[in-house]
Write an enzyme that holds these catalytic residues in place. Sequence first.
Site, PDB file in Angstrom:
ATOM      1  N   CYS A   1       0.670  -0.922  -0.336  1.00  0.00           N
ATOM      2  CA  CYS A   1      -0.375  -0.250   0.063  1.00  0.00           C
ATOM      3  C   CYS A   1       0.757   1.052  -0.044  1.00  0.00           C
ATOM      4  O   CYS A   1       2.009   0.888   1.296  1.00  0.00           O
ATOM      5  CB  CYS A   1      -1.158   0.244   1.071  1.00  0.00           C
ATOM      6  SG  CYS A   1      -1.997   1.424   1.453  1.00  0.00           S
TER       7      CYS A   1
ATOM      8  N   ARG B   1      11.371  25.392  -4.659  1.00  0.00           N
ATOM      9  CA  ARG B   1      11.351  24.555  -3.397  1.00  0.00           C
ATOM     10  C   ARG B   1      11.937  24.299  -2.757  1.00  0.00           C
ATOM     11  O   ARG B   1      12.526  24.553  -0.865  1.00  0.00           O
ATOM     12  CB  ARG B   1      10.166  23.385  -3.246  1.00  0.00           C
ATOM     13  CG  ARG B   1       9.217  23.610  -2.215  1.00  0.00           C
ATOM     14  CD  ARG B   1       7.955  22.786  -2.810  1.00  0.00           C
ATOM     15  NE  ARG B   1       6.442  23.584  -2.376  1.00  0.00           N
ATOM     16  CZ  ARG B   1       5.990  24.281  -1.986  1.00  0.00           C
ATOM     17  NH1 ARG B   1       6.182  23.652  -0.593  1.00  0.00           N
ATOM     18  NH2 ARG B   1       4.817  25.215  -1.858  1.00  0.00           N
TER      19      ARG B   1
ATOM     20  N   GLU C   1       1.673  17.207   2.153  1.00  0.00           N
ATOM     21  CA  GLU C   1       3.150  16.712   1.898  1.00  0.00           C
ATOM     22  C   GLU C   1       4.263  17.153   3.340  1.00  0.00           C
ATOM     23  O   GLU C   1       4.884  16.308   3.527  1.00  0.00           O
ATOM     24  CB  GLU C   1       3.732  17.859   1.022  1.00  0.00           C
ATOM     25  CG  GLU C   1       2.902  17.596  -0.905  1.00  0.00           C
ATOM     26  CD  GLU C   1       3.313  18.269  -1.595  1.00  0.00           C
ATOM     27  OE1 GLU C   1       4.289  18.188  -2.260  1.00  0.00           O
ATOM     28  OE2 GLU C   1       2.147  19.547  -1.222  1.00  0.00           O
TER      29      GLU C   1
ATOM     30  N   VAL D   1       7.537 -19.027 -15.497  1.00  0.00           N
ATOM     31  CA  VAL D   1       7.570 -18.967 -16.740  1.00  0.00           C
ATOM     32  C   VAL D   1       6.358 -17.359 -16.964  1.00  0.00           C
ATOM     33  O   VAL D   1       6.713 -16.617 -18.167  1.00  0.00           O
ATOM     34  CB  VAL D   1       6.206 -20.092 -16.964  1.00  0.00           C
ATOM     35  CG1 VAL D   1       5.833 -19.973 -18.271  1.00  0.00           C
ATOM     36  CG2 VAL D   1       7.435 -21.163 -16.675  1.00  0.00           C
TER      37      VAL D   1
ATOM     38  N   GLU E   1       0.777  14.373 -12.461  1.00  0.00           N
ATOM     39  CA  GLU E   1       0.265  15.937 -12.635  1.00  0.00           C
ATOM     40  C   GLU E   1       0.851  16.558 -13.564  1.00  0.00           C
ATOM     41  O   GLU E   1      -0.033  17.532 -14.036  1.00  0.00           O
ATOM     42  CB  GLU E   1       1.012  16.521 -10.536  1.00  0.00           C
ATOM     43  CG  GLU E   1       0.896  18.160 -10.935  1.00  0.00           C
ATOM     44  CD  GLU E   1       1.232  18.917 -10.273  1.00  0.00           C
ATOM     45  OE1 GLU E   1       2.114  18.435  -8.962  1.00  0.00           O
ATOM     46  OE2 GLU E   1       2.082  19.817  -9.915  1.00  0.00           O
TER      47      GLU E   1
ATOM     48  N   GLY F   1       3.901 -22.662 -11.009  1.00  0.00           N
ATOM     49  CA  GLY F   1       3.015 -21.473 -10.388  1.00  0.00           C
ATOM     50  C   GLY F   1       3.006 -20.623 -11.160  1.00  0.00           C
ATOM     51  O   GLY F   1       1.880 -19.511 -10.855  1.00  0.00           O
TER      52      GLY F   1
HETATM   53  C1  LIG Z   1       7.068 -11.536  -7.029  1.00  0.00           C
HETATM   54  C2  LIG Z   1       7.952 -12.808  -6.824  1.00  0.00           C
HETATM   55  C3  LIG Z   1       8.675 -13.251  -5.705  1.00  0.00           C
HETATM   56  C4  LIG Z   1       9.704 -14.214  -5.895  1.00  0.00           C
HETATM   57  N1  LIG Z   1      10.474 -13.586  -4.795  1.00  0.00           N
HETATM   58  C5  LIG Z   1      11.512 -15.329  -5.165  1.00  0.00           C
HETATM   59  C6  LIG Z   1      12.447 -15.375  -4.141  1.00  0.00           C
HETATM   60  O1  LIG Z   1      12.589 -15.046  -2.434  1.00  0.00           O
HETATM   61  N2  LIG Z   1      13.226 -16.476  -3.704  1.00  0.00           N
HETATM   62  C7  LIG Z   1      13.263 -17.005  -5.041  1.00  0.00           C
HETATM   63  O2  LIG Z   1      14.517 -17.919  -4.978  1.00  0.00           O
HETATM   64  N3  LIG Z   1      12.223 -16.786  -5.781  1.00  0.00           N
HETATM   65  C8  LIG Z   1      11.613 -16.190  -5.831  1.00  0.00           C
HETATM   66  N4  LIG Z   1      11.196 -16.186  -7.074  1.00  0.00           N
HETATM   67  C9  LIG Z   1      11.348 -16.734  -8.006  1.00  0.00           C
HETATM   68  C10 LIG Z   1      10.252 -18.071  -8.259  1.00  0.00           C
HETATM   69  O3  LIG Z   1       8.864 -17.768  -7.670  1.00  0.00           O
HETATM   70  C11 LIG Z   1      10.616 -19.549  -7.877  1.00  0.00           C
HETATM   71  O4  LIG Z   1      11.928 -19.231  -8.709  1.00  0.00           O
HETATM   72  C12 LIG Z   1       9.878 -20.128  -7.741  1.00  0.00           C
HETATM   73  O5  LIG Z   1      10.007 -21.262  -7.114  1.00  0.00           O
HETATM   74  C13 LIG Z   1       8.913 -20.755  -8.927  1.00  0.00           C
HETATM   75  O6  LIG Z   1       7.612 -21.873  -9.012  1.00  0.00           O
HETATM   76  P1  LIG Z   1       6.886 -22.042  -9.992  1.00  0.00           P
HETATM   77  O7  LIG Z   1       6.075 -22.905  -9.262  1.00  0.00           O
HETATM   78  O8  LIG Z   1       6.199 -20.804  -9.802  1.00  0.00           O
HETATM   79  O9  LIG Z   1       7.582 -22.234 -11.851  1.00  0.00           O
HETATM   80  P2  LIG Z   1       7.339 -22.480 -12.851  1.00  0.00           P
HETATM   81  O10 LIG Z   1       6.806 -20.807 -13.285  1.00  0.00           O
HETATM   82  O11 LIG Z   1       5.404 -22.454 -12.957  1.00  0.00           O
HETATM   83  O12 LIG Z   1       8.704 -23.265 -13.700  1.00  0.00           O
HETATM   84  C14 LIG Z   1       9.385 -22.491 -12.919  1.00  0.00           C
HETATM   85  C15 LIG Z   1      10.253 -23.618 -14.353  1.00  0.00           C
HETATM   86  O13 LIG Z   1      10.144 -24.408 -13.887  1.00  0.00           O
HETATM   87  C16 LIG Z   1      10.043 -25.550 -14.274  1.00  0.00           C
HETATM   88  N5  LIG Z   1       9.579 -26.793 -13.501  1.00  0.00           N
HETATM   89  C17 LIG Z   1       8.561 -26.254 -12.711  1.00  0.00           C
HETATM   90  N6  LIG Z   1       8.472 -27.568 -11.713  1.00  0.00           N
HETATM   91  C18 LIG Z   1       9.061 -28.797 -12.759  1.00  0.00           C
HETATM   92  C19 LIG Z   1       9.207 -30.224 -12.415  1.00  0.00           C
HETATM   93  N7  LIG Z   1       8.555 -30.533 -11.712  1.00  0.00           N
HETATM   94  N8  LIG Z   1       9.970 -30.137 -13.062  1.00  0.00           N
HETATM   95  C20 LIG Z   1      10.672 -29.913 -13.736  1.00  0.00           C
HETATM   96  N9  LIG Z   1      10.126 -28.508 -14.484  1.00  0.00           N
HETATM   97  C21 LIG Z   1       9.220 -27.747 -13.612  1.00  0.00           C
HETATM   98  C22 LIG Z   1       9.197 -24.806 -15.775  1.00  0.00           C
HETATM   99  O14 LIG Z   1       8.735 -25.926 -16.932  1.00  0.00           O
HETATM  100  C23 LIG Z   1       9.645 -23.222 -15.789  1.00  0.00           C
HETATM  101  O15 LIG Z   1      11.102 -23.807 -16.654  1.00  0.00           O
HETATM  102  C24 LIG Z   1       9.903 -14.980  -7.449  1.00  0.00           C
HETATM  103  C25 LIG Z   1       8.912 -14.402  -7.897  1.00  0.00           C
HETATM  104  C26 LIG Z   1       8.439 -13.250  -7.798  1.00  0.00           C
HETATM  105  C27 LIG Z   1       7.041 -13.581  -9.546  1.00  0.00           C
HETATM  106  S1  FES Z   2      -2.034   1.889  -2.116  1.00  0.00           S
HETATM  107 FE1  FES Z   2      -3.790   1.234  -0.469  1.00  0.00          FE
HETATM  108  S2  FES Z   2      -4.745   2.853  -0.189  1.00  0.00           S
HETATM  109 FE2  FES Z   2      -3.723   3.507  -2.054  1.00  0.00          FE
END
Ligand SMILES: Cc1cc2nc3c(=O)[nH]c(=O)nc-3n(C[C@H](O)[C@H](O)[C@H](O)COP(=O)(O)OP(=O)(O)OC[C@H]3O[C@@H](n4cnc5c(N)ncnc54)[C@H](O)[C@@H]3O)c2cc1C
Ligand code: FES
Length: 1565
Positions: free
Chosen positions: A215, A1088, A1498, A402, A1006, A398
């Site tokens: 937020c 300012r 502000e 990807v 703005e 998840g």
């Molecule tokens: C906002 C955000 C924050 C994040 N923060 C972190 C963090 O703090 N630390 C960190 O380490 N990562 C972080 N990540 C990265 C990500 O969340 C991780 O890498 C997560 O574990 C990926 O899992 P998934 O299921 O979403 O993978 P997907 O996106 O579904 O797949 C990722 C890859 O893995 C392959 N794959 C998935 N499962 C298998 C399987 N069983 N066998 C073979 N291939 C497979 C897919 O084909 C693809 O190539 C973040 C991502 C986002 C978007």
């Molecule tokens: S971003 Fe949370 S109230 Fe505006």
Amino acid sequence: MKVNLAYDGDDDVVRTDLHPPVSAPLANSRSVPVLYVNGRAVPPSIASRARPGQTLLDYLRNELRLCGTKLGCGEGGCGACTVLISSVRRSSEVEGGGKSKIVHAAVNACLYPALAADGRHVTTIEGVGSWKRDSILAPAETSTGDNKVDEGDDDRLHPIQRALADGHGSQCGFCTPGIIMALYGLLSVEDDDGGGVGPAVRASELEERMDGNLCRCTGYRPIWDAARGLCRSGHGGMVDDVEDLGPVGSCGTPCRECPSREDCVEECNVNANDVSLSYAPSSQSSSMVVCTTESNMREVRVKRLDVERRWWRQPYEMFPDDLLMRKTTSDVDRDGNGNEDGGTGVREFLSRPLVVVDASVHDGGTWFQPTTLVELLDLYRVHGRKGDGNGGIKMVVGNTEVGIETKFKKMVYPRMVHPSEAIRSLYEIFLSGTSLVVGGCASLSDLQSFCHDLMMTKKDQEGGEFDANLLRTALPTHNMLRWFASTQIRNVACLGGNLVTASPISDMNPLLCCHGASIVLASRPKADGGIERRRVRVSDFFLGYRRVDIGEIEMIERVEIPLVRSRFEYVAPFKQARRREDDISIVTAGMRIRLRPDEGDGDGREMHWIIEDVVIAYGGMAPMTTLAKGAMAYMVGKSFGEETFVGARRALLEEFDIPDDAPGGQAKYRMTLAASFLHKFYLLCVGELTKDVAEAAASGLTLPPVATIPIDEGDVEGFVGAPKPSIRGVQTYPSPRIAVGLEANHLGHHRPDALAAVDGVGKPAKHASGPLHCTGEALYTDDIPAPRDLLHGYLIMSTRCHAKLVSVDVAPALRIPGIVGAFTHEDIVTLGGDNRMGPILLDDVAFVPVGTTVDYVGQVLGIVVGVSQEIAEKGARAVAVEYQDLEGKAVVSIEDAIESNSFWIDNIHEMQRGGNVTEILQKSEFDGKKLVIVEGSIRSGGQEHFYLEPNTTLAVPSESATNLTIYASTQAVTKTQMFCASVTNTPAAKVVCRMKRMGGGFGGKETRSVFISVAAAVAAKMTNRPVKLTLNRDTDMSITGGRHAFLSKYKAGAVIQEDGNVKLFALDVQIYNNGGCKFDLTGPVLDRALFHIDNVYYWPHFHSVGIPCKTAQPPHTAFRGFGAPQGMIVSEHILDHLALACDVSGDKLRRDNMYMPDQCTPFGIPLGGKSTGNWNVPDMWDQLYTKLDVPGMRAAAEEFNRKNKWKKRGVGFTPTKFGISFTSKFMNQGGALVHLYTDGTVLVSHGGTEMGQGLHTKVSQVAAQAFGIPLDHVYINDTSSDKVANTLPTAASMSTDLYGMATLDACLQILKRIQPVRDSLPSNAALKDVAKKAFFDRIDLSAHGFYALDNDRCGYDWTKEKPEGYPDDMPENSWRGRAFNYFTQGVALSVVEIDVLTGDHKTLSTDLLVDVGSSINPAIDIGQIEGAFVQGMGWSTIEEVIYGDDDHTWIRPRARVFTTGPGTYKIPAFNDVPEIFNVSLLDSENPFAVHSSKAVGEPPFFLGCSVFFAIKDAVTAARGVSEYFEFRLPATSERIRMMCGDEISSECIGAASDVKSSFQPKGSF
Ligand SMILES: Cc1cc2nc3c(=O)[nH]c(=O)nc-3n(C[C@H](O)[C@H](O)[C@H](O)COP(=O)(O)OP(=O)(O)OC[C@H]3O[C@@H](n4cnc5c(N)ncnc54)[C@H](O)[C@@H]3O)c2cc1C
Ligand code: FES
Ligand code: FES
């Protein structure tokens, strides 16, 4: 004009069929997903519109028109898109068997694939509770699915919604639906005790898991209050059970926990003396309202008792019967094969694999959802796992990797496979003998809870005794997962995804390596063969940058984590990121060591501990997760002690040598972190081993002694293992009163209290749109229902800067199906429009003309429009653009600009008072007193606005495009109208700009929003079709600019007086700001800053000059504070410098040099009394100083610091004054239109825009007070250029001053007209009766009000020389005019603790005392103060904007901004708020604004810098030497760590002795 006539954009007509369904090996597949949303089945015809590649968010918003779920970032980093996914876990899937269970998970709909919702139930904010239902529709008509809400109950808000709406938990409201859904997910837990469903969650669990939402407005405190009030127990993190807390008040708050207990009159209030009271100014306490976290909770809890049980059952009752165990008949043809599926049952239908082919214009490829492992592996065998667009298949679990790859890296995966949860081996987690086995697709949340349960419940397993080794296995994994991404991400992301992505900064991979985990890969090489499995160690799995040891047809079936076996084996995870929560690591590590007691040899060799085995694995140190093999080899077999670890550290530094230009930068910091983690590990192991040895000794075992460590090195626990803090606070404000202010003089209105108004002036009324925010029913520009023929736009943007634009060829875009048109500068010429733009100088353009230069990366070259945003984006990327590089390199930083003289020379401004400072500052004494001179510089970085709602415009043409209506998310309605008119060559009178509400603005909308509206207007005019242009977050952040970075160079002198006191004497300062490539508001922002460089201190001799720098960054613009914080930071820095040089305390120097009443600012405004109202800062300072015992606090911090080498505390005590009014005279005006209707309700339209700051609520209060009617009888219209014309942007915190007065003026005109009627009626006649009679008497019930600030109280002309004959007794520079009407004032005190080894920090407490006059609405004002404070804290600590410049050569092209989303740019999150956060409003008044109020938006921003100064104080303590250092802002973890300086960082920097004074981490200034 280029319009694609071949295709009319109807995706029902044109279909591509590039990827026909692949039936084999999914022979029995179906093609239509089964979707349930908000308790209802989505009809198959609509469900079938869900396509591969489409996110759930896109589907919900665009197909189902459920717009309550918002798009904030599209990358999983803000939580605005949070929805709840519910599904059934069958008995065999529930640990230990038993009954089936409905499980809920909050997810990010912006990443969650629409088709992954197949067979699940989606709850959006619309399904939770509705405000509209309350007032418009009968319950029966609107009940969502089976939601068994008691009929007749008229409270239609869910308790969470109610709590937030009532608790002032929303401001702009854009984040609110997402936050509510996250809370809904966390609180919708089945009560374990069999008592049904309820908010079984403890506050501590909530604090742990509210990590996926941002937020930007509120400062989070009110959201915490509301959420905590709904939990089972009081403050988490401190106590776990209600019973632990002793007596609990009827408010639901445990008495022992309640800081307002002393005031509590309830009988249950006992043992009052054992809690400490938070601060509330004693001088005001008799008339003060004290509002605490707990009392807020009380209100919530009372509501909760009334209504909740049925509400908490909602997610269970809404869950579709179809998805439960029992079979249901269904008579729909779900798979589109022409046969009814009646009798088969949805579950059976769902048990078939799903294959969906995108036949639409979007060409999203094919989605497979196999239901058995064999089917899955056969898909791999048939297609291979390349997934690179060459025919391979991509697994999506998840989609958190990807999704990012497809969206931002533009990867194309035509075949995606999403394994069904029916393939149990991929999703199960269990203990098997010596390992923890985790299915390759099991969610990280499941793994986290499994580890949690292991830690909590395995105490009495078969072996009898609690297995400590189980804890040692589970705890590190659990702890690391607590900081892995966010709850929403963990709910879907899997371990397999983390491994296969092989990110060099993965958090889990180093930990898995150190555990010695292995991966089981499965494949089925032959169609008639069995499943083959291969095992590979995680540490051998990574082959290079994002390359892993996995075959074409293999996938990860499971991961096996061996349990810790030895009693003396220790495992620890480490992580440091820019922000603690939801941030990718800078460096991460997993370390494990196994020790063996060595008996000694009887030859006098002592017993000692031998390192039997050690694994040290890092992320962030190389292109892949890497073992520190050199260090490990060095350690094995050596004795466990500091010497070995120091040697290992040296080996480590030889092993890893990160070059300065390595991607990600921060090379020296990363080296230092790696070494520091190792040192921490040593100290932690000593602590653990000491405990274990003591335990063993107690049972009679004799073991070697453990190395002792110095007592001050004991506390090294980082945040990874620490509980998340519980945030609480006390808000104090004077008892509401209806104060008389400027209206007495200006409008002759002396008696506002003549008529009582419910929730009128002075009352803490709730934000008028609060309930709508909380139900997702508040409409933002992007939510406006799509008009017929709507087109979506995407900007064609320059990918270069410092180049000539040679050509722009849009033909390739026009060939893409679904693209309708592409427009460039040529089209503006065709329209006869004026391409020039800019708020002050017309130095900018709408679209860059060919033949001219492109000045920044992201500059707008044109717009492409198509049938969807996705298609338009495809089109824009296809446009072929040719550039020709200019000579030399682009000027990016202020230093570059100074080197190449790149300034707006005509806008250099100067201010001088007193003597010649150059001469003075060459002396060593003055008047016989010693003059201490200091010289130095201070830099402050930029800041991204990060309003949660990206810029959006909808341009609707009418009457053959001769008229245009622009719906824009803008603070500048008139500017939008005027530029849309001039660029499209339309008379202004035929262009209307309308704005209902913004999802935050903070100055960012703005001027920069206007460019976006203009682009949409051109396309709308050319196509004669409505065009919507919503910027993606990364585009928004790349092109809209932000806060200006500053560099200030100063020389300052102070006089030491006879009594030892030090008086500021002379200041000479040059300040430069980085304006980017166009002037925009750079000049006024710099002005300012010049006006605020004095902050609250009197300098008799003063000279300042402001030099605006022109660079290749995007044009920088207004941002809350508008340069003032950048100015004030300079004076606070100089005062620190002088205090050091004069050897006085900073607090004393500050207090001794604050303005006295009637002393003048350098720009000629005497402070106090008739000039500005009371000068309160010194008094407020004293109040806080005494009440909080600042010397005591400092002494306590010193004491703490003496005892701790690796943790240091610091105190920041910071005052502010903030000038109110626009410095340009003409801008100090505002209008309002008021209609009184004959039912007694009032409609107000005024020129200000609502962006969350509560302007409409306050203006309503003014109108309600004037008419003496309840607040809910007043309505505020959208801001529209056809109702109130020629408005100024809503800015400078001035809007209540302007529009409150203008509205009051209009109300008074009407009141005056109807007074005779009123007089003719009984004295108690209602307004509606008066209005009705007045109408029949033909009295005009409408009025236009207007307010202009008095001529002699505004307008400053920098160029004006002192006129001849100007009176000598007038203040210097007052001949230039008056910069400000009055000052809003405040003081802040913050205490922080830093982790010297990592640079991490936490804010332990903050107390704010702010003078906002007589508040019109104390709740809204406190909300503004808290929000501004947290934003200021963010600017000065964790928010760092980074550009490709000389210090960041790894960012290409040069001058590109790198920080373009929540992934790379970190604003404060829920847990960054001060742990104790108290806010008090001073009992004050102000004769210069409406109802004696003061502007608030502000001014408190700068108070956030008290955290910065507290950190600086702590860093000074860590440095241990009293010498000056330039502590640049923001105080990122890198700056904190590297400026602390110690033997470890010295080794890493490679410079030995002078490291403390000289090393400066890089930054973009
Ligand atoms: C906002 C955000 C924050 C994040 N923060 C972190 C963090 O703090 N630390 C960190 O380490 N990562 C972080 N990540 C990265 C990500 O969340 C991780 O890498 C997560 O574990 C990926 O899992 P998934 O299921 O979403 O993978 P997907 O996106 O579904 O797949 C990722 C890859 O893995 C392959 N794959 C998935 N499962 C298998 C399987 N069983 N066998 C073979 N291939 C497979 C897919 O084909 C693809 O190539 C973040 C991502 C986002 C978007
Ligand atoms: S971003 Fe949370 S109230 Fe505006
Ligand atoms: S929009 Fe989904 S997390 Fe930001």
